[in-house]
Design a protein around this motif. Sequence first.
Motif, PDB file in Angstrom:
ATOM      1  N   GLN A  39       0.845  -1.189   0.000  1.00  0.00           N
ATOM      2  CA  GLN A  39       0.000   0.000   0.000  1.00  0.00           C
ATOM      3  C   GLN A  39       0.877   1.234   0.000  1.00  0.00           C
ATOM      4  O   GLN A  39       1.663   1.450   0.936  1.00  0.00           O
ATOM      5  CB  GLN A  39      -0.935   0.001   1.202  1.00  0.00           C
ATOM      6  CG  GLN A  39      -1.979   1.095   1.168  1.00  0.00           C
ATOM      7  CD  GLN A  39      -3.096   0.858   2.167  1.00  0.00           C
ATOM      8  OE1 GLN A  39      -2.956   0.083   3.114  1.00  0.00           O
ATOM      9  NE2 GLN A  39      -4.224   1.511   1.939  1.00  0.00           N
ATOM     10  N   ALA A  40       0.741   2.010  -1.041  1.00  0.00           N
ATOM     11  CA  ALA A  40       1.454   3.272  -1.156  1.00  0.00           C
ATOM     12  C   ALA A  40       0.572   4.393  -0.620  1.00  0.00           C
ATOM     13  O   ALA A  40      -0.656   4.252  -0.591  1.00  0.00           O
ATOM     14  CB  ALA A  40       1.829   3.536  -2.612  1.00  0.00           C
ATOM     15  N   GLY A  42      -1.948   7.167  -0.158  1.00  0.00           N
ATOM     16  CA  GLY A  42      -3.053   7.637  -0.984  1.00  0.00           C
ATOM     17  C   GLY A  42      -3.626   6.606  -1.934  1.00  0.00           C
ATOM     18  O   GLY A  42      -4.512   6.927  -2.728  1.00  0.00           O
ATOM     19  N   LYS A  43      -3.101   5.371  -1.860  1.00  0.00           N
ATOM     20  CA  LYS A  43      -3.586   4.324  -2.765  1.00  0.00           C
ATOM     21  C   LYS A  43      -4.175   3.158  -1.972  1.00  0.00           C
ATOM     22  O   LYS A  43      -3.911   2.998  -0.786  1.00  0.00           O
ATOM     23  CB  LYS A  43      -2.444   3.830  -3.654  1.00  0.00           C
ATOM     24  CG  LYS A  43      -1.912   4.878  -4.611  1.00  0.00           C
ATOM     25  CD  LYS A  43      -0.911   4.266  -5.575  1.00  0.00           C
ATOM     26  CE  LYS A  43      -0.441   5.288  -6.588  1.00  0.00           C
ATOM     27  NZ  LYS A  43       0.513   4.698  -7.566  1.00  0.00           N
ATOM     28  N   GLU A  44      -4.964   2.358  -2.662  1.00  0.00           N
ATOM     29  CA  GLU A  44      -5.536   1.180  -2.035  1.00  0.00           C
ATOM     30  C   GLU A  44      -4.482   0.071  -1.919  1.00  0.00           C
ATOM     31  O   GLU A  44      -3.505   0.035  -2.671  1.00  0.00           O
ATOM     32  CB  GLU A  44      -6.731   0.675  -2.845  1.00  0.00           C
ATOM     33  CG  GLU A  44      -7.913   1.625  -2.842  1.00  0.00           C
ATOM     34  CD  GLU A  44      -9.130   1.031  -3.520  1.00  0.00           C
ATOM     35  OE1 GLU A  44     -10.194   1.667  -3.482  1.00  0.00           O
ATOM     36  OE2 GLU A  44      -9.013  -0.072  -4.086  1.00  0.00           O
ATOM     37  N   ARG A  45      -4.738  -0.814  -0.977  1.00  0.00           N
ATOM     38  CA  ARG A  45      -3.852  -1.963  -0.822  1.00  0.00           C
ATOM     39  C   ARG A  45      -3.987  -2.855  -2.058  1.00  0.00           C
ATOM     40  O   ARG A  45      -5.099  -3.151  -2.492  1.00  0.00           O
ATOM     41  CB  ARG A  45      -4.217  -2.730   0.443  1.00  0.00           C
ATOM     42  CG  ARG A  45      -3.211  -3.781   0.850  1.00  0.00           C
ATOM     43  CD  ARG A  45      -3.470  -4.272   2.256  1.00  0.00           C
ATOM     44  NE  ARG A  45      -3.325  -3.195   3.246  1.00  0.00           N
ATOM     45  CZ  ARG A  45      -3.336  -3.388   4.559  1.00  0.00           C
ATOM     46  NH1 ARG A  45      -3.486  -4.618   5.043  1.00  0.00           N
ATOM     47  NH2 ARG A  45      -3.207  -2.369   5.375  1.00  0.00           N
ATOM     48  N   GLU A  46      -2.850  -3.279  -2.606  1.00  0.00           N
ATOM     49  CA  GLU A  46      -2.903  -4.077  -3.815  1.00  0.00           C
ATOM     50  C   GLU A  46      -2.122  -5.379  -3.660  1.00  0.00           C
ATOM     51  O   GLU A  46      -1.120  -5.449  -2.946  1.00  0.00           O
ATOM     52  CB  GLU A  46      -2.358  -3.294  -5.019  1.00  0.00           C
ATOM     53  CG  GLU A  46      -0.891  -2.950  -4.947  1.00  0.00           C
ATOM     54  CD  GLU A  46      -0.370  -2.337  -6.243  1.00  0.00           C
ATOM     55  OE1 GLU A  46      -1.107  -2.320  -7.253  1.00  0.00           O
ATOM     56  OE2 GLU A  46       0.799  -1.904  -6.255  1.00  0.00           O
ATOM     57  N   SER A  63       2.379  -6.449 -12.474  1.00  0.00           N
ATOM     58  CA  SER A  63       3.318  -5.348 -12.268  1.00  0.00           C
ATOM     59  C   SER A  63       4.664  -5.817 -11.709  1.00  0.00           C
ATOM     60  O   SER A  63       5.661  -5.097 -11.806  1.00  0.00           O
ATOM     61  CB  SER A  63       2.708  -4.308 -11.332  1.00  0.00           C
ATOM     62  OG  SER A  63       2.383  -4.906 -10.084  1.00  0.00           O
ATOM     63  N   GLU A  89       8.412   3.053  -8.263  1.00  0.00           N
ATOM     64  CA  GLU A  89       6.969   2.848  -8.101  1.00  0.00           C
ATOM     65  C   GLU A  89       6.635   1.636  -7.242  1.00  0.00           C
ATOM     66  O   GLU A  89       5.466   1.393  -6.922  1.00  0.00           O
ATOM     67  CB  GLU A  89       6.283   2.715  -9.470  1.00  0.00           C
ATOM     68  CG  GLU A  89       6.908   1.711 -10.402  1.00  0.00           C
ATOM     69  CD  GLU A  89       7.888   2.352 -11.382  1.00  0.00           C
ATOM     70  OE1 GLU A  89       8.664   3.244 -10.969  1.00  0.00           O
ATOM     71  OE2 GLU A  89       7.851   1.942 -12.566  1.00  0.00           O
ATOM     72  N   ALA A  92       6.341   1.375  -1.071  1.00  0.00           N
ATOM     73  CA  ALA A  92       5.076   1.151  -0.367  1.00  0.00           C
ATOM     74  C   ALA A  92       5.362   0.460   0.963  1.00  0.00           C
ATOM     75  O   ALA A  92       6.495   0.033   1.216  1.00  0.00           O
ATOM     76  CB  ALA A  92       4.140   0.276  -1.197  1.00  0.00           C
TER      77      ALA A  92
END
Length: 124
Positions: A39-40, A42-46, A63, A89, A92
């Motif tokens: 999770q970065a 401001g982003k959702e957990r991926e 990715s 990128e 996270a």
Amino acid sequence: QVQLVESGGGLVQAGGPLRLSCAAPGRTFSSYAMGWFRQAPGKEREFVAAIRWNSGRTYYADSVKGRFTSSRDDAKNTVNLQMNTPKPEDTAVYYCAATKRVVFTTAPGEYCSWGQGTQVTVSS
């Protein structure tokens, strides 16, 4: 539920390897599939990767496919995420998680136990 403890995060230069580990003190992973998520800000957990302990079968997000490798260490009773050629990128907080689902799942809600997370920062 299983207590999970991640280790190995830190700062790494782009292209440099980094290895994360996940342990379950006093428990075994034999009935679980283990997932790695990130999770970065401001982003959702991926979803990143998963490995089924018994078979060693793995599954990766597009990715990270070809760059990251998930493995198990029977002697240390850990699952690992080898991050080869990381990119900025990939920065996270990385979490390991456990699920008893029979089939691989990328949905965070399907995982019943989570570690506390470890920060990975990849500099350019």
